[in-house]
Motif scaffolding. Sequence first.
Motif, PDB file in Angstrom:
ATOM      1  N   GLY A  88       6.980  -2.963   4.347  1.00  0.00           N
ATOM      2  CA  GLY A  88       7.897  -1.942   3.883  1.00  0.00           C
ATOM      3  C   GLY A  88       8.135  -1.910   2.389  1.00  0.00           C
ATOM      4  N   GLN A  89       7.171  -2.406   1.591  1.00  0.00           N
ATOM      5  CA  GLN A  89       7.372  -2.461   0.150  1.00  0.00           C
ATOM      6  C   GLN A  89       6.747  -1.282  -0.600  1.00  0.00           C
ATOM      7  N   ALA A  90       6.078  -0.381   0.115  1.00  0.00           N
ATOM      8  CA  ALA A  90       5.384   0.717  -0.557  1.00  0.00           C
ATOM      9  C   ALA A  90       6.351   1.614  -1.330  1.00  0.00           C
ATOM     10  N   GLY A  91       7.577   1.718  -0.858  1.00  0.00           N
ATOM     11  CA  GLY A  91       8.549   2.575  -1.522  1.00  0.00           C
ATOM     12  C   GLY A  91       9.240   1.940  -2.709  1.00  0.00           C
ATOM     13  N   HIS A  92       8.876   0.706  -3.028  1.00  0.00           N
ATOM     14  CA  HIS A  92       9.546  -0.021  -4.106  1.00  0.00           C
ATOM     15  C   HIS A  92       8.736  -0.076  -5.391  1.00  0.00           C
ATOM     16  N   VAL A  93       7.646   0.683  -5.441  1.00  0.00           N
ATOM     17  CA  VAL A  93       6.811   0.735  -6.644  1.00  0.00           C
ATOM     18  C   VAL A  93       6.633   2.192  -7.044  1.00  0.00           C
ATOM     19  N   ASP A  94       6.140   2.412  -8.258  1.00  0.00           N
ATOM     20  CA  ASP A  94       5.938   3.779  -8.741  1.00  0.00           C
ATOM     21  C   ASP A  94       4.681   4.417  -8.162  1.00  0.00           C
ATOM     22  N   VAL A  95       3.638   3.624  -8.005  1.00  0.00           N
ATOM     23  CA  VAL A  95       2.347   4.128  -7.525  1.00  0.00           C
ATOM     24  C   VAL A  95       1.765   3.123  -6.535  1.00  0.00           C
ATOM     25  N   PRO A 145      -1.286  -7.852  -0.020  1.00  0.00           N
ATOM     26  CA  PRO A 145      -2.104  -7.495   1.142  1.00  0.00           C
ATOM     27  C   PRO A 145      -1.320  -6.730   2.212  1.00  0.00           C
ATOM     28  N   LEU A 146      -0.058  -7.081   2.406  1.00  0.00           N
ATOM     29  CA  LEU A 146       0.751  -6.458   3.459  1.00  0.00           C
ATOM     30  C   LEU A 146       1.817  -5.542   2.871  1.00  0.00           C
ATOM     31  N   LEU A 147       1.468  -4.801   1.837  1.00  0.00           N
ATOM     32  CA  LEU A 147       2.422  -3.913   1.178  1.00  0.00           C
ATOM     33  C   LEU A 147       3.022  -2.908   2.155  1.00  0.00           C
ATOM     34  N   VAL A 148       2.174  -2.287   2.957  1.00  0.00           N
ATOM     35  CA  VAL A 148       2.647  -1.279   3.897  1.00  0.00           C
ATOM     36  C   VAL A 148       3.390  -1.927   5.065  1.00  0.00           C
ATOM     37  N   GLU A 149       2.815  -3.005   5.604  1.00  0.00           N
ATOM     38  CA  GLU A 149       3.390  -3.653   6.778  1.00  0.00           C
ATOM     39  C   GLU A 149       4.789  -4.196   6.521  1.00  0.00           C
ATOM     40  N   ASP A 164      -3.200  -0.421  10.195  1.00  0.00           N
ATOM     41  CA  ASP A 164      -4.469   0.270  10.346  1.00  0.00           C
ATOM     42  C   ASP A 164      -4.741   1.107   9.100  1.00  0.00           C
ATOM     43  N   ASP A 165      -5.987   1.527   8.953  1.00  0.00           N
ATOM     44  CA  ASP A 165      -6.400   2.220   7.736  1.00  0.00           C
ATOM     45  C   ASP A 165      -5.607   3.498   7.518  1.00  0.00           C
ATOM     46  N   GLU A 166      -5.306   4.215   8.588  1.00  0.00           N
ATOM     47  CA  GLU A 166      -4.568   5.472   8.452  1.00  0.00           C
ATOM     48  C   GLU A 166      -3.172   5.234   7.877  1.00  0.00           C
ATOM     49  N   GLN A 167      -2.517   4.150   8.289  1.00  0.00           N
ATOM     50  CA  GLN A 167      -1.193   3.829   7.746  1.00  0.00           C
ATOM     51  C   GLN A 167      -1.265   3.591   6.250  1.00  0.00           C
ATOM     52  N   ARG A 168      -2.276   2.831   5.829  1.00  0.00           N
ATOM     53  CA  ARG A 168      -2.407   2.546   4.402  1.00  0.00           C
ATOM     54  C   ARG A 168      -2.708   3.816   3.614  1.00  0.00           C
ATOM     55  N   ILE A 169      -3.631   4.623   4.118  1.00  0.00           N
ATOM     56  CA  ILE A 169      -3.993   5.849   3.413  1.00  0.00           C
ATOM     57  C   ILE A 169      -2.789   6.780   3.312  1.00  0.00           C
ATOM     58  N   ARG A 208       5.093   0.415 -12.475  1.00  0.00           N
ATOM     59  CA  ARG A 208       5.012  -0.597 -11.415  1.00  0.00           C
ATOM     60  C   ARG A 208       4.057  -0.092 -10.345  1.00  0.00           C
ATOM     61  N   VAL A 209       3.013  -0.873 -10.094  1.00  0.00           N
ATOM     62  CA  VAL A 209       1.948  -0.471  -9.175  1.00  0.00           C
ATOM     63  C   VAL A 209       1.911  -1.423  -7.997  1.00  0.00           C
ATOM     64  N   GLY A 210       1.777  -0.880  -6.809  1.00  0.00           N
ATOM     65  CA  GLY A 210       1.520  -1.683  -5.625  1.00  0.00           C
ATOM     66  C   GLY A 210       0.062  -1.539  -5.251  1.00  0.00           C
ATOM     67  N   LEU A 211      -0.666  -2.646  -5.235  1.00  0.00           N
ATOM     68  CA  LEU A 211      -2.088  -2.643  -4.893  1.00  0.00           C
ATOM     69  C   LEU A 211      -2.267  -3.289  -3.529  1.00  0.00           C
ATOM     70  N   THR A 212      -2.945  -2.584  -2.631  1.00  0.00           N
ATOM     71  CA  THR A 212      -3.164  -3.129  -1.304  1.00  0.00           C
ATOM     72  C   THR A 212      -4.489  -2.635  -0.758  1.00  0.00           C
TER      73      THR A 212
END
Length: 207
Positions: free
Chosen positions: A121-128, A115-119, A163-168, A3-7
């Motif tokens: 709070g879904q980043a922790g719900h995928v494998d990568v 698009p708003l994966l990080v905003e 912001d970019d730093e949050q996503r990175i 399961r991949v999260g793309l943002t």
Amino acid sequence: MLRVGLTGGIASGKSVVARRLTELGAGVVDHDVLARDVVAPGTAGLDAVVAEFGDEVLAPDGTLDRAALARVVFADPTARARLNGVVHPLVRAAAADAERSRREAGADVVVHDVPLLVETGQAGHVDVVVVVDAPPEQRVRRLVETRGMTEEEAWARLAAQADDEQRIEAADVVLDGSGSVEGLREQVDALWARWHAGAVPTDGAGA
């Protein structure tokens, strides 16, 4: 199944990555498409948005006037949070159904294009977590040249996202979207090959 999260920030090249992953055989779930579906005419989602923001966000034909809604929410973080509170739960439910259908169709990699994966709070719900990155100035130029926005409108869109730093910081893989389309597609091909060799990065290492 992976399961991949793309943002990635708006106009970063994320759509190029999603298209290439689809071509390679991934089951891609486009959350932007789902966000439109859940507020289509006749849906409870559209009724909820109108109840929250008023009839002025409706077009004459009864569809959601996205331009009118954007003028409200991109200028007001509180309004944007209210909209997200209405739409995001509906999109997540639709995404779960879409993932199930991709799996049943045999996909061994399911990519949630969010698009708003990080905003949200879904980043922790995928494998990568895969982030497509490009300099803000370049993304603004792309929005002005390809989407007809003014520079002010383009910068407002960027400001509405993480912001970019949050996503990175949330990323397991970072793809460079600042170059050519072909170059970005080649990065995706290399990543796909690593996934299918069993080398799934989960330590924050970039591509």
